[in-house]
Design a protein around this motif. Structure first.
Motif, PDB file in Angstrom:
ATOM      1  N   GLN A 149       7.706   3.078   6.378  1.00 27.14           N
ATOM      2  CA  GLN A 149       6.730   2.005   6.557  1.00 27.14           C
ATOM      3  C   GLN A 149       7.351   0.758   7.168  1.00 27.14           C
ATOM      4  OE1 GLN A 149       3.942   4.214   6.151  1.00 27.14           O
ATOM      5  NE2 GLN A 149       3.189   2.130   5.995  1.00 27.14           N
ATOM      6  N   SER A 164      -1.330  -4.654   7.311  1.00 29.16           N
ATOM      7  CA  SER A 164      -0.952  -3.261   7.072  1.00 29.16           C
ATOM      8  C   SER A 164      -0.585  -3.105   5.611  1.00 29.16           C
ATOM      9  CB  SER A 164       0.258  -2.928   7.947  1.00 29.16           C
ATOM     10  OG  SER A 164       0.809  -1.706   7.537  1.00 29.16           O
ATOM     11  N   CYS A 165      -1.041  -2.020   4.994  1.00 30.01           N
ATOM     12  CA  CYS A 165      -0.712  -1.759   3.582  1.00 30.01           C
ATOM     13  C   CYS A 165      -1.109  -2.946   2.713  1.00 30.01           C
ATOM     14  CB  CYS A 165       0.777  -1.500   3.398  1.00 30.01           C
ATOM     15  SG  CYS A 165       1.350  -0.061   4.286  1.00 30.01           S
ATOM     16  N   ASP A 199       1.725   4.621  10.254  1.00 29.08           N
ATOM     17  CA  ASP A 199       2.097   3.293  10.778  1.00 29.08           C
ATOM     18  C   ASP A 199       3.278   3.405  11.741  1.00 29.08           C
ATOM     19  OD1 ASP A 199       0.609   0.991   8.916  1.00 29.08           O
ATOM     20  OD2 ASP A 199       0.838   2.906   7.918  1.00 29.08           O
ATOM     21  N   ASN A 233      -4.547  -5.262   1.182  1.00 24.53           N
ATOM     22  CA  ASN A 233      -5.947  -5.678   1.090  1.00 24.53           C
ATOM     23  C   ASN A 233      -5.977  -7.153   0.701  1.00 24.53           C
ATOM     24  OD1 ASN A 233      -8.661  -5.870   0.960  1.00 24.53           O
ATOM     25  ND2 ASN A 233      -8.959  -4.316  -0.607  1.00 24.53           N
ATOM     26  N   CYS A 270       4.213  -9.705  -7.022  1.00 23.85           N
ATOM     27  CA  CYS A 270       4.519  -8.931  -8.238  1.00 23.85           C
ATOM     28  C   CYS A 270       5.484  -9.626  -9.192  1.00 23.85           C
ATOM     29  CB  CYS A 270       5.171  -7.603  -7.889  1.00 23.85           C
ATOM     30  SG  CYS A 270       4.200  -6.517  -6.871  1.00 23.85           S
ATOM     31  N   ASN A 327      -4.119  -1.767  -8.023  1.00 24.43           N
ATOM     32  CA  ASN A 327      -4.685  -2.936  -7.354  1.00 24.43           C
ATOM     33  C   ASN A 327      -6.076  -2.531  -6.870  1.00 24.43           C
ATOM     34  OD1 ASN A 327      -2.330  -4.424  -7.910  1.00 24.43           O
ATOM     35  ND2 ASN A 327      -1.307  -3.399  -6.232  1.00 24.43           N
ATOM     36  N   VAL A 342      -4.793  -2.006   9.604  1.00 23.93           N
ATOM     37  CA  VAL A 342      -4.494  -0.571   9.558  1.00 23.93           C
ATOM     38  C   VAL A 342      -4.645  -0.148   8.101  1.00 23.93           C
ATOM     39  CG1 VAL A 342      -2.834   1.224  10.143  1.00 23.93           C
ATOM     40  CG2 VAL A 342      -2.770  -0.961  11.368  1.00 23.93           C
ATOM     41  N   ASP A 343      -5.558   0.755   7.841  1.00 27.98           N
ATOM     42  CA  ASP A 343      -5.815   1.155   6.444  1.00 27.98           C
ATOM     43  C   ASP A 343      -6.473   2.530   6.416  1.00 27.98           C
ATOM     44  OD1 ASP A 343      -6.760   1.107   3.568  1.00 27.98           O
ATOM     45  OD2 ASP A 343      -6.030  -0.954   3.709  1.00 27.98           O
ATOM     46  N   ALA A 362      -5.222   4.986   9.035  1.00 24.42           N
ATOM     47  CA  ALA A 362      -3.861   5.401   8.667  1.00 24.42           C
ATOM     48  C   ALA A 362      -3.897   6.767   7.994  1.00 24.42           C
ATOM     49  CB  ALA A 362      -3.245   4.376   7.719  1.00 24.42           C
ATOM     50  N   ARG A 364       3.732 -14.283 -14.538  1.00 23.63           N
ATOM     51  CA  ARG A 364       2.733 -14.793 -13.587  1.00 23.63           C
ATOM     52  C   ARG A 364       2.165 -16.119 -14.076  1.00 23.63           C
ATOM     53  NH1 ARG A 364       0.988  -9.173 -13.032  1.00 23.63           N
ATOM     54  NH2 ARG A 364       2.312  -8.370 -11.388  1.00 23.63           N
ATOM     55  N   GLY A 406       0.801  -1.222   0.000  1.00 22.06           N
ATOM     56  CA  GLY A 406       0.000   0.000   0.000  1.00 22.06           C
ATOM     57  C   GLY A 406       0.832   1.270   0.000  1.00 22.06           C
ATOM     58  N   ASN A 407       2.005   1.216   0.633  1.00 20.08           N
ATOM     59  CA  ASN A 407       2.850   2.398   0.761  1.00 20.08           C
ATOM     60  C   ASN A 407       4.302   1.936   0.847  1.00 20.08           C
ATOM     61  OD1 ASN A 407       4.342   4.581   1.723  1.00 20.08           O
ATOM     62  ND2 ASN A 407       2.673   5.360   3.003  1.00 20.08           N
TER      63      ASN A 407
HETATM   64  N1  LIG Z   1      -6.162 -11.814  -9.793  1.00 24.99           N
HETATM   65  C1  LIG Z   1      -5.055 -11.100  -9.556  1.00 24.99           C
HETATM   66  N2  LIG Z   1      -4.727 -10.824  -8.294  1.00 24.99           N
HETATM   67  C2  LIG Z   1      -3.605 -10.096  -8.053  1.00 24.99           C
HETATM   68  C3  LIG Z   1      -2.788  -9.641  -9.106  1.00 24.99           C
HETATM   69  C4  LIG Z   1      -3.159  -9.955 -10.436  1.00 24.99           C
HETATM   70  O1  LIG Z   1      -2.495  -9.568 -11.399  1.00 24.99           O
HETATM   71  N3  LIG Z   1      -4.310 -10.694 -10.618  1.00 24.99           N
HETATM   72  N4  LIG Z   1      -1.677  -8.888  -8.831  1.00 24.99           N
HETATM   73  C5  LIG Z   1      -1.031  -9.061  -7.542  1.00 24.99           C
HETATM   74  C6  LIG Z   1      -0.085  -7.968  -7.294  1.00 24.99           C
HETATM   75  S1  LIG Z   1       1.133  -7.724  -8.477  1.00 24.99           S
HETATM   76  C7  LIG Z   1      -0.090  -7.222  -6.175  1.00 24.99           C
HETATM   77  S2  LIG Z   1       1.152  -6.077  -5.912  1.00 24.99           S
HETATM   78  C8  LIG Z   1      -1.105  -7.437  -5.144  1.00 24.99           C
HETATM   79  C9  LIG Z   1      -1.478  -6.156  -4.404  1.00 24.99           C
HETATM   80  O2  LIG Z   1      -1.894  -6.471  -3.139  1.00 24.99           O
HETATM   81  P1  LIG Z   1      -2.051  -5.352  -1.999  1.00 24.99           P
HETATM   82  O3  LIG Z   1      -0.771  -4.683  -1.752  1.00 24.99           O
HETATM   83  O4  LIG Z   1      -2.750  -6.012  -0.869  1.00 24.99           O
HETATM   84  O5  LIG Z   1      -3.042  -4.386  -2.787  1.00 24.99           O
HETATM   85  P2  LIG Z   1      -3.679  -2.966  -2.631  1.00 24.99           P
HETATM   86  O6  LIG Z   1      -5.030  -3.068  -3.178  1.00 24.99           O
HETATM   87  O7  LIG Z   1      -2.756  -2.000  -3.275  1.00 24.99           O
HETATM   88  O8  LIG Z   1      -3.790  -2.767  -1.064  1.00 24.99           O
HETATM   89  C10 LIG Z   1      -3.015  -1.948  -0.331  1.00 24.99           C
HETATM   90  C11 LIG Z   1      -3.825  -1.415   0.852  1.00 24.99           C
HETATM   91  O9  LIG Z   1      -2.958  -0.549   1.593  1.00 24.99           O
HETATM   92  C12 LIG Z   1      -3.702   0.598   2.011  1.00 24.99           C
HETATM   93  N5  LIG Z   1      -2.749   1.690   2.295  1.00 24.99           N
HETATM   94  C13 LIG Z   1      -2.300   2.678   1.488  1.00 24.99           C
HETATM   95  N6  LIG Z   1      -1.427   3.467   2.135  1.00 24.99           N
HETATM   96  C14 LIG Z   1      -1.297   2.991   3.380  1.00 24.99           C
HETATM   97  C15 LIG Z   1      -0.512   3.376   4.504  1.00 24.99           C
HETATM   98  O10 LIG Z   1       0.248   4.320   4.490  1.00 24.99           O
HETATM   99  N7  LIG Z   1      -0.654   2.604   5.620  1.00 24.99           N
HETATM  100  C16 LIG Z   1      -1.487   1.527   5.675  1.00 24.99           C
HETATM  101  N8  LIG Z   1      -1.527   0.825   6.798  1.00 24.99           N
HETATM  102  N9  LIG Z   1      -2.240   1.162   4.633  1.00 24.99           N
HETATM  103  C17 LIG Z   1      -2.136   1.859   3.493  1.00 24.99           C
HETATM  104  C18 LIG Z   1      -4.647   0.845   0.856  1.00 24.99           C
HETATM  105  O11 LIG Z   1      -5.752   1.637   1.251  1.00 24.99           O
HETATM  106  C19 LIG Z   1      -5.024  -0.580   0.427  1.00 24.99           C
HETATM  107  O12 LIG Z   1      -6.163  -1.028   1.076  1.00 24.99           O
HETATM  108  O13 LIG Z   1      -2.266  -8.008  -5.724  1.00 24.99           O
HETATM  109  C20 LIG Z   1      -2.003  -9.231  -6.368  1.00 24.99           C
HETATM  110  N10 LIG Z   1      -3.275  -9.820  -6.753  1.00 24.99           N
END
Ligand SMILES: Nc1nc2c(c(=O)[nH]1)N[C@H]1C(S)=C(S)[C@@H](COP(=O)(O)OP(=O)(O)OC[C@H]3O[C@@H](n4cnc5c(=O)[nH]c(N)nc54)[C@H](O)[C@@H]3O)O[C@H]1N2
Ligand SMILES: Nc1nc2c(c(=O)[nH]1)N[C@H]1C(S)=C(S)[C@@H](COP(=O)(O)OP(=O)(O)OC[C@H]3O[C@@H](n4cnc5c(=O)[nH]c(N)nc54)[C@H](O)[C@@H]3O)O[C@H]1N2
Ligand SMILES: [Mo]
Length: 686
Positions: A120, A377-378, A455, A380, A141, A574, A404-405, A421, A301, A114-115
């Motif tokens: 962080q 944290s960071c 955070d 979903n 990723c 995302n 934390v979000d 957050a 992937r 997320g960040n």
């Molecule tokens: N089907 C499918 N699924 C995938 C993918 C795909 O290609 N296909 N791609 C994958 C990939 S590459 C990735 S990177 C992942 C992403 O997976 P995640 O990293 O879980 O994805 P995000 O939706 O970016 O969620 C980040 C969360 O952090 C919160 N956030 C933002 N800033 C802060 C902060 O400063 N502090 C805190 N505590 N929270 C914060 C945001 O509000 C958000 O809810 O998903 C994967 N999932």
């Protein structure tokens, strides 16, 4: 001061290639405008559709203001509580767990992207201050591709993306920068205007492909065979670069013997391309050096993702496109990324590390002791990880979950306690990039929104409270300010690399890395042999093929005959930015795109409701015709708005990629090796 505004420098810390420089205009402690920072040499004063909407994220009506407690997990009944109450709940739980298990291992952290600001890492710091804990690490990723390049080159470095402008040919291989790296895409367009040819290889006719000179619709997972065929053809043409091969590589003889056993016909079958196409592309590559190959994260992937990247690396090597201006096989640049001390990630404890991917399965395995407390944290997790139905089921067995979000995400809704957050406009930080070579700051532009906290602040509060309840429970350095923290992250060498004496100078503008801009220019590689390794003994020691030989991925079957590709969407990061009304309007919520011929065969009308299903379950959504995909492939963009109990990742299996352990400790995730069937849903009126 500028017309009563104060202008601050910020940096978008999302998990994205571009890591954009932002100028934030603030009046009376309120952000009134955000724009690109023109002094950022890569992002050059421009943002993406999401970046320009940041004000709508900061002041969003759905943003969390206070700590919340849920009365019964998943009940949706929330009660506002004070930070004191929240800290009591957390710390009492931690101390209880320690007493019950005489261990902190039942406490688990799941943090991702997320960040990506340096501060962080305080979250891991807080965990490491408790004792040995369970931590989910690795990456969804890029793991397989990182390992592949590690085996071939000995490290993960790319040229400065400016080098795109020096290429004669650009091959975008499973990357969609028109959506996922808009500033790189602008450079590609600029290069094209100067006469550079662009080829896109992707199963989807993407926005990037639409701007290319040549689009090749490859079969998913067929890239390795395709690249090997090109090498074989180029070798037969007598056009391989003997000078590079003889002086800077090992294993060529072994590899060329393998190529003798590999037929162009099988490559045609694997990739869905004719031999004529392969010959034409081979000609184009050898006649247009330097060639800049950009391998995207999407390509790897698959269960054979790493092996496919190795084959493309080899194509770059045999054509002498390594270490030259405008050439190279580019994937990620960890040069800047790895320049910081990351002091909080270092620990003397023996933590229990588990793969962040397919956390549902990890939770099942985690016994002795089981997980009793989970901290998100960071991340979903519920929306973004695979196998989400099982994940929720297994999360419900965990006694206490804290998230934390900024928003009440699907993951927050599966928690007992949600902590608000801050956004990156509300605290100090520095954010590195994994693609370009600029470094920039996050100044504190406004005070935290309502009762939100960073955070870092939360880590300090938890630690203080724990020590108050039971002295000695946490050795987190509570006395550190954000400034102290940043001081600890920079070494003299890092300062020198950016030509600054202190990180504070970033307030005056982003700074560029002053080291070499061309990856592997010295042609001295970081592999054990010091050469580019067609044959990698390091790979063999990991139980992998030594050579970049063909490896098939998992193909669709009779029951589930379609590839389900779930790539990244233009107006989301995302699952983020989903709360912004303006983006919601132009965003394809819950739509599956399929070829009209497929639709006709399945009696699916444009705009009707369909069911997509496989062994894991099913989801329903709207169908839209699209000529952008082949008849055996359907697309559903990951992260777009989805309803609970109808999430696309509930039918994404947790298949690991072939590589990833070497560089990220665990294999990556073959999100795109998912196969499904599809049928129209009959609406019955009652
Ligand atoms: N089907 C499918 N699924 C995938 C993918 C795909 O290609 N296909 N791609 C994958 C990939 S590459 C990735 S990177 C992942 C992403 O997976 P995640 O990293 O879980 O994805 P995000 O939706 O970016 O969620 C980040 C969360 O952090 C919160 N956030 C933002 N800033 C802060 C902060 O400063 N502090 C805190 N505590 N929270 C914060 C945001 O509000 C958000 O809810 O998903 C994967 N999932
Ligand atoms: N706007 C926007 N930007 C983002 C993100 C986002 O969600 N939205 N996410 C960020 C994150 S976390 C990441 S990891 C990156 C991802 O950035 P990218 O790698 O550019 O994006 P993906 O959508 O993962 O995949 C790129 C392409 O790979 C293709 N592909 C899938 N399978 C194959 C295959 O077998 N062979 C070939 N040749 N191509 C294949 C897909 O069709 C897709 O068009 O972008 C980052 N930037
Ligand atoms: Mo990602």
């Amino acid at each position: 001061m500028n017309n009563n505004y104060k202008v601050y420098r910020n940096t978008c810390p999302r998990n994205c290639y571009d890591t954009c420089g932002i100028l934030t205009y603030v009046k009376n402690n309120k952000i009134v405008k955000v724009t690109g920072d023109p002094s950022h040499g890569f992002t050059k004063g421009h943002l993406c559709s999401k970046g320009y909407n940041y004000i709508k994220m900061v002041y969003n009506k759905e943003r969390l203001k206070y700590p919340l407690r849920q009365k019964g997990r998943g009940s949706g009944i929330w009660e506002r509580i004070t930070w004191e109450q929240a800290l009591d709940m957390i710390c009492e739980k931690i101390l209880k767990i320690k007493e019950k298990y005489t261990s902190t291992l039942p406490i688990c952290l799941n943090k991702y992207s997320g960040n990506f600001g340096l501060l962080q890492t305080a979250v891991e710091g807080m965990f490491n201050s408790l004792g040995p804990t369970t931590q989910a690490i690795g990456s969804p990723c890029w793991s397989a591709g990182l390992d592949a390049q590690y085996y071939d080159f000995g490290g993960n470095f790319s040229s400065d993306p400016n080098e795109l402008l020096n290429a004669k040919l650009i091959v975008l291989w499973g990357a969609n920068p028109a959506w996922t790296s808009v500033h790189s895409f602008a450079m590609i367009t600029q290069a094209q205007e100067r006469g550079t040819k662009v080829v896109v290889i992707d199963p989807i006719y993407t926005q990037t492909a639409k701007k290319a000179d040549w689009y090749i619709q490859i079969k998913p997972g067929g890239d390795g065979s395709f690249a090997l065929a090109l090498i074989k053809i180029i070798n037969k043409m007598g056009k391989i670069d003997h000078n590079f091969i003889n002086n800077h590589t090992i294993g060529w003889e072994n590899f060329s013997r393998y190529l003798d056993t590999f037929s162009l016909e099988e490559a045609a079958e694997d990739s869905g391309q004719s031999i004529e196409i392969m010959e034409e592309l081979a000609e184009l590559i050898v006649n247009n050096s330097p060639c800049f190959f950009w391998v995207g994260f999407g390509l790897q992937r698959h269960a054979n993702g790493g092996q496919n990247v190795r084959a493309i690396d080899a194509l770059g090597a045999v054509t002498g496109n390594i270490g030259i201006s405008g050439g190279g096989v580019h994937y990620a640049n960890l040069k800047i990324w790895n320049m910081f001390n990351y002091s909080f990630l270092k620990t003397k404890h023996i933590n229990r590390y588990v793969n962040i991917n397919n956390f549902a399965a990890q939770l099942q395995k985690l016994q002795e002791p089981p997980i009793e407390m989970l901290w998100n944290s960071c991340r979903n997790l519920v929306r973004q990880d695979t196998n989400s139905t099982l994940l929720i089921e297994n999360m419900r067995k965990i006694d206490f979950i804290v998230t934390v979000d900024l928003f009440l995400t699907d993951t927050a809704c599966e928690s007992d306690l949600v902590l608000p957050a801050t956004t990156f406009f509300e605290n100090l930080d520095v954010v590195p990039s994994y693609w370009h070579t600029w470094l920039s700051i996050n100044e504190k532009a406004i005070t935290p929104y309502y009762e939100s906290k960073s955070d870092f602040e939360i880590a300090k509060m938890v630690s203080s409270k724990l020590n108050k309840l039971k002295p000695g429970s946490s050795n987190f350095p509570n006395h550190l300010s954000e400034e102290d923290f940043l001081d600890n992250e920079f070494s003299q060498e890092t300062y020198d690399s950016f030509g600054i004496k202190h990180w504070d100078e970033l307030r005056q503008g982003p700074k560029k890395y002053n080291g070499p801009s061309i990856a592997w220019k010295s042609k001295i590689f970081k592999t054990p042999s010091g050469k580019y390794e067609f044959f990698s003994n390091t790979a063999v020691l990991k139980g992998l093929p030594g050579l970049p030989i063909k490896k098939n991925t998992i193909s669709p079957n009779k029951k589930y005959p379609y590839w389900l590709l779930t790539p990244h969407y233009q107006h989301r990061l995302n699952s983020q930015f989903q709360h912004i009304d303006r983006l919601k309007k132009i965003c394809s919520d819950s739509i599956v795109y399929l070829n009209p011929v497929t639709a006709k065969n399945k009696h699916i009308k444009n705009g009707c409701i369909v069911k997509i299903y496989n062994e894991l379950g099913s989801i329903t959504c709207l169908a839209a015709y699209s000529e952008n995909v082949a008849q055996d492939t359907i697309i559903y963009f990951q992260g777009v708005n989805q309803k609970k109990n109808n999430m696309i990742n509930s039918i994404i299996k947790g298949i690991p990629t072939d590589m990833g352990e070497k560089t990220t400790d665990f294999p990556g995730m073959a999100f795109y090796d998912t196969h499904v069937n599809i049928e129209p849903v009959k609406i019955t009126r009652s």
